[in-house]
Design an enzyme around this catalytic site. Structure first.
Site, PDB file in Angstrom:
ATOM      1  CD  GLU A 150     -29.883 -24.338 -11.302  1.00  0.00           C
ATOM      2  OE1 GLU A 150     -31.026 -24.218 -10.815  1.00  0.00           O
ATOM      3  OE2 GLU A 150     -29.002 -23.463 -11.194  1.00  0.00           O
ATOM      4  CD  GLU A 244     -32.004 -20.606  -6.955  1.00  0.00           C
ATOM      5  OE1 GLU A 244     -30.796 -20.424  -7.226  1.00  0.00           O
ATOM      6  OE2 GLU A 244     -32.808 -21.170  -7.735  1.00  0.00           O
TER       7      GLU A 244
END
Length: 302
Positions: A150, A244
């Site tokens: 990420e 998220e």
């Protein structure tokens, strides 16, 4: 019509960890909303009934995505050889957990420490990290797992903050299998143009996560989530999507502190997940592929 999109939801949207007594009902809600995958936060495999967790997911047709992290005494970017070796061992431990869960993807931050940076990541540390992660990405591929790292904002790392830097990291890794995970929350801080960043990373983009500016509902905030979905699809993105969000009332206190979640952005994670799926589908509907599918559906139904 329902789009054919492979969407995952971060488990922490709904419950604090895989040991929560509300896990079964939370997974039921995700499956009913059309999610295909669940991103599991880092956890101690020894403290979790792994066969039960795997069965709970499988029974609902949900596939897991595991996460990798590094620690101060286990960091592949460190100058100290013993700390680097411990970091590589920790990544292999995360890989073993992914395999045990039946996951085919390992997300997270494998390249260094997560948290307020103590300085810039130098060239040597960048190269050390990339080489180590590249080797483990190749090992993961041999075990049927894609390693995907990420890209974070400047307040959480100094190593990889942009799509351009992520592509440099992939090149430095020497691995043909290492993938990129972009997150709109971080991109809104670091990128001048999110659509351009997606296009730049497209050759290695394996996971595009949708997070709103305030970490809450995707339908409310400063980031045009439907527009990002549309633009990514129009650019040719065919990979997985993620949802998220974080609220202090849902997370464990230490997790909330680590993520700097200081307020209750939402109270109902199930409704947030449902809302997010509606937002993703709205973006798909305005994309070229979505409009084409809708036209074909109308033609075949007449």
């Amino acid at each position: 019509m329902t789009p054919d999109l492979d969407v995952a939801c971060q488990l922490s949207v709904l419950v604090s960890d895989p040991q929560s007594p509300r896990l079964p009902e939370s997974l039921d809600a995700l499956a009913a909303s059309g999610y295909r995958r669940v991103v599991l936060p880092p956890f101690d495999a020894g403290a979790v009934d792994m066969p039960r967790l795997r069965a709970l997911l499988a029974d609902r047709g949900l596939a897991p995505i595991a996460m990798a992290i590094q620690l101060p005494d286990a960091d592949v970017a460190a100058e100290d050889p013993a700390t680097r070796a411990a970091g590589a061992a920790l990544l292999r431990q995360s890989l073993a957990l992914a395999v045990a869960l039946g996951a085919d993807q390992l997300n997270g931050v494998p390249y260094g420490l997560f948290g307020p940076p103590r300085g810039i990541t130098g060239t040597a540390a960048f190269a050390r990290s990339a080489a180590a992660v590249g080797r483990i990405a190749d090992e993961a591929q041999e075990q049927g797992v894609a390693m995907v790292f990420e890209v974070l904002n400047r307040y959480e790392t100094s190593a990889v903050n942009t799509a351009r830097r992520a592509m440099d990291y992939v090149d430095a890794s020497g691995s043909a299998h290492l993938g990129i995970h972009l997150d709109t929350f971080h991109m809104a801080i670091e990128e001048s143009d999110i659509a351009d960043a997606v296009r730049l990373a497209l050759p290695r983009l394996r996971y595009l996560e949708l997070g709103q500016s305030g970490r809450g509902a995707l339908s409310g905030g400063a980031i045009d989530i439907p527009g990002i979905v549309r633009d990514a699809l129009d650019a040719g993105y065919q990979g997985r999507w993620g949802v998220e969000a974080f609220s202090r009332s849902v997370l464990a206190p230490e997790g909330a502190d680590g993520l700097s979640i200081w307020r209750d952005v939402y109270d109902d994670g199930v409704e947030l997940a449902r809302d997010a799926m509606r937002v993703v589908r709205a973006g798909w509907a305005t994309s070229t592929v979505g409009r084409r599918a809708s036209r074909m559906s109308r033609i075949t139904s007449t």
